[in-house]
Design a protein around this motif. Sequence first.
Motif, PDB file in Angstrom:
ATOM      1  N   TRP A  66       0.835  -1.207   0.000  1.00 30.42           N
ATOM      2  CA  TRP A  66       0.000   0.000   0.000  1.00 30.42           C
ATOM      3  C   TRP A  66       0.867   1.253   0.000  1.00 30.42           C
ATOM      4  O   TRP A  66       0.601   2.202  -0.741  1.00 30.42           O
ATOM      5  CB  TRP A  66      -0.937  -0.024   1.213  1.00 30.42           C
ATOM      6  N   LEU A 134      -4.251  -5.515  -4.959  1.00 29.86           N
ATOM      7  CA  LEU A 134      -5.159  -5.149  -3.864  1.00 29.86           C
ATOM      8  C   LEU A 134      -4.781  -3.797  -3.262  1.00 29.86           C
ATOM      9  O   LEU A 134      -5.653  -2.959  -2.988  1.00 29.86           O
ATOM     10  CB  LEU A 134      -5.154  -6.224  -2.782  1.00 29.86           C
ATOM     11  N   ARG A 137      -5.735  -0.948  -5.615  1.00 32.05           N
ATOM     12  CA  ARG A 137      -7.190  -0.703  -5.573  1.00 32.05           C
ATOM     13  C   ARG A 137      -7.580   0.001  -4.279  1.00 32.05           C
ATOM     14  O   ARG A 137      -8.427   0.876  -4.285  1.00 32.05           O
ATOM     15  CB  ARG A 137      -7.952  -2.027  -5.690  1.00 32.05           C
ATOM     16  N   TRP A 138      -6.988  -0.402  -3.183  1.00 33.19           N
ATOM     17  CA  TRP A 138      -7.312   0.196  -1.887  1.00 33.19           C
ATOM     18  C   TRP A 138      -6.899   1.660  -1.855  1.00 33.19           C
ATOM     19  O   TRP A 138      -7.559   2.488  -1.239  1.00 33.19           O
ATOM     20  CB  TRP A 138      -6.589  -0.585  -0.793  1.00 33.19           C
ATOM     21  N   ARG A 139      -5.797   1.998  -2.536  1.00 32.09           N
ATOM     22  CA  ARG A 139      -5.315   3.382  -2.548  1.00 32.09           C
ATOM     23  C   ARG A 139      -6.233   4.294  -3.347  1.00 32.09           C
ATOM     24  O   ARG A 139      -6.231   5.502  -3.147  1.00 32.09           O
ATOM     25  CB  ARG A 139      -3.909   3.456  -3.138  1.00 32.09           C
TER      26      ARG A 139
END
Length: 140
Positions: A66, A134, A137-139
């Motif tokens: 992340w 993942l 996408r989370w960022r």
Amino acid sequence: MVDGSGRGEIDAFPWWRASLAWMVIILAETLHGMAREIFIAPLLGDLRARQLGVLVGCVLIFAIAWLTARWMGARSQGTQLRVGAYWVCMTLAFEFALGRALGASWDRILEDYNPSRGGFMILGMAFLFLAPMLAARWRR
């Protein structure tokens, strides 16, 4: 995006940034493994400590993925998955080489990857493969 040839444009693979991010992951995992052996294994036993270590390792991997997602510049899902595959290959090479260097047998090393023997590392490797995607996408 589509380039002039009509094919989908592919991100350039961010080799050196993916490698540096992987090195941070391996450093964090090495320190985590040392702490697990010193503090957790005596309390829970070796197998349970290694199983718990996979979960903690996934959290560490996700945090690093992340934090480095934008910096790495892997914009497409395909490139993110290639980074994940690269990380898995590098990690397996590191794990096997380190295990052998420390005198572990192949049976002992592979035990961590065998769910029927209590090993959860195959799940950790699957997560490592997906982590760049993942995290990106989370960022967003």
